[in-house]
Design a protein around this motif. Sequence first.
Motif, mmCIF file in Angstrom:
data_model
loop_
_atom_site.group_PDB
_atom_site.id
_atom_site.type_symbol
_atom_site.label_atom_id
_atom_site.label_comp_id
_atom_site.label_asym_id
_atom_site.label_seq_id
_atom_site.Cartn_x
_atom_site.Cartn_y
_atom_site.Cartn_z
ATOM 1 N N SER A 39 35.969 45.648 39.476
ATOM 2 C CA SER A 39 36.137 44.775 39.177
ATOM 3 C C SER A 39 36.054 43.225 39.670
ATOM 4 N N LEU A 40 36.263 42.322 39.126
ATOM 5 C CA LEU A 40 35.727 41.024 39.942
ATOM 6 C C LEU A 40 35.260 40.752 41.525
ATOM 7 N N LEU A 41 36.743 41.106 42.011
ATOM 8 C CA LEU A 41 36.531 41.200 43.300
ATOM 9 C C LEU A 41 35.900 41.949 44.165
ATOM 10 N N GLU A 42 35.352 43.363 43.150
ATOM 11 C CA GLU A 42 33.713 43.778 44.092
ATOM 12 C C GLU A 42 32.436 43.461 43.905
ATOM 13 N N ALA A 43 32.568 42.725 42.552
ATOM 14 C CA ALA A 43 31.289 42.088 42.218
ATOM 15 C C ALA A 43 31.218 41.091 43.021
ATOM 16 N N LEU A 44 31.769 40.048 43.347
ATOM 17 C CA LEU A 44 31.947 38.360 44.052
ATOM 18 C C LEU A 44 31.943 39.263 45.574
ATOM 19 N N ARG A 45 32.952 40.683 46.434
ATOM 20 C CA ARG A 45 32.458 39.976 47.992
ATOM 21 C C ARG A 45 31.814 41.477 47.731
ATOM 22 N N ASP A 46 30.844 42.184 47.233
ATOM 23 C CA ASP A 46 30.282 43.415 47.361
ATOM 24 C C ASP A 46 28.421 42.721 47.305
ATOM 25 N N VAL A 47 28.444 42.019 45.652
ATOM 26 C CA VAL A 47 27.308 41.777 45.021
ATOM 27 C C VAL A 47 26.594 40.107 45.089
ATOM 28 N N LEU A 48 28.012 39.328 45.230
ATOM 29 C CA LEU A 48 27.466 37.906 45.548
ATOM 30 C C LEU A 48 27.744 37.909 46.721
ATOM 31 N N ALA A 59 46.309 45.782 42.964
ATOM 32 C CA ALA A 59 47.499 46.144 42.105
ATOM 33 C C ALA A 59 47.096 44.190 40.960
ATOM 34 N N GLY A 60 46.736 43.291 41.620
ATOM 35 C CA GLY A 60 47.145 42.447 41.033
ATOM 36 C C GLY A 60 47.959 41.294 40.968
ATOM 37 N N GLN A 61 49.192 42.510 42.109
ATOM 38 C CA GLN A 61 51.004 42.107 42.993
ATOM 39 C C GLN A 61 51.034 41.018 43.824
ATOM 40 N N CYS A 62 49.739 40.938 44.898
ATOM 41 C CA CYS A 62 49.996 39.687 47.001
ATOM 42 C C CYS A 62 49.088 38.545 45.748
ATOM 43 N N GLY A 63 48.272 38.190 45.575
ATOM 44 C CA GLY A 63 47.364 36.914 44.876
ATOM 45 C C GLY A 63 46.678 36.441 46.031
ATOM 46 N N ALA A 64 46.410 37.542 47.275
ATOM 47 C CA ALA A 64 45.634 37.449 48.029
ATOM 48 C C ALA A 64 44.233 37.227 47.516
ATOM 49 N N CYS A 65 44.127 37.808 46.439
ATOM 50 C CA CYS A 65 41.991 37.677 45.375
ATOM 51 C C CYS A 65 42.294 36.795 44.359
ATOM 52 N N PHE A 66 42.832 36.174 44.266
ATOM 53 C CA PHE A 66 42.676 35.169 43.218
ATOM 54 C C PHE A 66 41.627 33.992 43.297
ATOM 55 N N VAL A 67 41.157 34.018 42.095
ATOM 56 C CA VAL A 67 40.256 33.025 42.230
ATOM 57 C C VAL A 67 40.772 32.034 40.657
ATOM 58 N N VAL A 74 43.891 34.204 38.220
ATOM 59 C CA VAL A 74 43.927 35.865 38.283
ATOM 60 C C VAL A 74 43.250 36.763 39.169
ATOM 61 N N PRO A 75 44.111 37.643 39.008
ATOM 62 C CA PRO A 75 43.683 38.763 40.198
ATOM 63 C C PRO A 75 42.269 39.258 39.917
ATOM 64 N N ALA A 76 41.705 38.987 41.061
ATOM 65 C CA ALA A 76 40.490 39.042 40.914
ATOM 66 C C ALA A 76 40.049 41.169 40.977
ATOM 67 N N CYS A 77 40.768 41.653 42.408
ATOM 68 C CA CYS A 77 41.389 43.163 41.804
ATOM 69 C C CYS A 77 41.459 43.672 40.794
ATOM 70 N N ASP A 78 42.369 43.166 40.083
ATOM 71 C CA ASP A 78 42.248 44.145 38.953
ATOM 72 C C ASP A 78 42.088 44.015 37.455
ATOM 73 N N THR A 79 40.851 42.406 37.699
ATOM 74 C CA THR A 79 39.774 42.071 36.465
ATOM 75 C C THR A 79 38.549 42.933 36.343
ATOM 76 N N PRO A 80 38.316 43.417 35.534
ATOM 77 C CA PRO A 80 37.104 43.856 35.293
ATOM 78 C C PRO A 80 36.191 42.986 35.237
ATOM 79 N N LEU A 81 34.753 42.939 35.198
ATOM 80 C CA LEU A 81 33.725 42.536 35.360
ATOM 81 C C LEU A 81 33.369 41.691 33.679
ATOM 82 N N TRP A 82 33.533 42.971 32.494
ATOM 83 C CA TRP A 82 33.622 42.419 30.885
ATOM 84 C C TRP A 82 34.458 41.586 31.533
#
Length: 174
Positions: A39-48, A59-67, A74-82
Amino acid sequence: MGPHRENFRSEGRPVSQPGTVTLLVNRRQCEIEADPDLSLLEALRDVLDLKGSRYGCGAGQCGACFVLVGGHPVPACDTPLWAVAGKAVTTVEGLGSPDAPHPLQQAFIAEQAAQCGYCTSGMLMSAAALLRRHPAPSEQQVREALERNLCRCGAHNRIVRAVLRAAAAIGGQP
């Protein structure tokens, strides 16, 4: 079952192999060596190591992870890196800096628009997207732009006031 079944997920898609995904994060080109389905969220938090986007529902429903991707929340939690390969991604860290905060960040502080603060980064990103599209939004437009962002603390009215204040500071409203 065929002999290659173990190489497919339940949806029938091939399992991704680790590789390099290139994207532009906060105006900097980043090459991330990871499974493209991460997930984009994991890449942002754990890699970058960009911790501003929060993990909420997953699940992209709450907005806490929006970028912002291409200027849209866009909800980063359910957006794949690709899905963001080659695209511009803006996180809350890219909005402003401690020395030069974005007008939205200044307005959130002035209006005390955060209580626990968990939703704040997602709210800021949704508001930034709105102000780019509509520099002089009405209160109703602000509320509609933020309706995908959940705040359990009940700070919505202060958040709406902060967005309107930021619009005025940017020059969108008299």
